[in-house]
Design an enzyme around this catalytic site. Sequence first.
Site: not given
Lengths: 176, 176
Positions: A7, A68, A141
């Site tokens: 992430d 991501e 996260d």
Amino acid sequence: MRVLGVDPGLTRCGVGVIDGQPGRPPELVDVGVIRTSTGTDHAHRLLAIEQGLDTWVVRFRPDAIAVERVFAQHNMMTVTGTAQAAGIAMLISARHEIPVALHTPTEVKAAITGYGAADKAQVGAMVARVLRLPAAPTPADAADAVALAICHLWRGGATNRYAAAVQAHAARTGRR
Amino acid sequence: MRVLGVDPGLTRCGVGVIDGQPGRPPELVDVGVIRTSTGTDHAHRLLAIEQGLDTWVVRFRPDAIAVERVFAQHNMMTVTGTAQAAGIAMLISARHEIPVALHTPTEVKAAITGYGAADKAQVGAMVARVLRLPAAPTPADAADAVALAICHLWRGGATNRYAAAVQAHAARTGRR
């Protein structure tokens, strides 16, 4: 199949590794966050993220990396740092010849909770349930990175075809 | 003082190296473009840019690196690739402990031509005149990289203070 989820972020870059075998629930291998300080200059923050991600890749040798996909957000400074962190994750994937795939936040939420607009608490709760953990990994996260890895494993069909294409390309251009 | 200018881009990343001494006009050392193919996957394009930029840094050992500051543009896909290429230039600067500074396109144009809205032809013509070249380096990305390096040299005051702060920080945190 071992998947590293990333992430991306300049201040907190979530990382999560899972192992998945057909017909068995995925297992959490490790999860964490690479942090850089806002007091550090931008270039050295990017270097810290590179070194941190490289350490995770070398330690856990994932078969695939899921990152991501970054979109324009309200704050252009934030999106620049996020895009650069995502770029570094892709760079490291290519350097180690590990297939990399991008998933949007909506794809991840839909894969994990069945609902593309799920909130962070719902994603965290489902990550904990899927991996049979007493609670969701923290901070968010870290949980998001694990969710990315699970999404990648479960969306196998499309993403594995993408990974195969990347590998075929690398082989064709003599990079392996 | 030797400056490497980097005009970041995924398809064409301009690079230019100049030497400057007080009281003498700057000299062009080398100029070029790192190209990546749109047929190559994104991760390997980023890797090619990293390897290309690293080769330039190792070969020319600049005292400073000047990178164009990336702003939001019309095409979000383009700005993501450009931001990632700029991030890689910064990452390499930090890795080699070379001070890096960002300059906006307007700052570069104003420094070179005296006019912040100058077009590419005007910037190219002034780059050729300053460096006593028969013509502007081509393509425009190469000329822009040289213009960035000249801008960095001429804006010395502010940018050198920034570089000094970066070096001081690196020394303080034990990175040198």
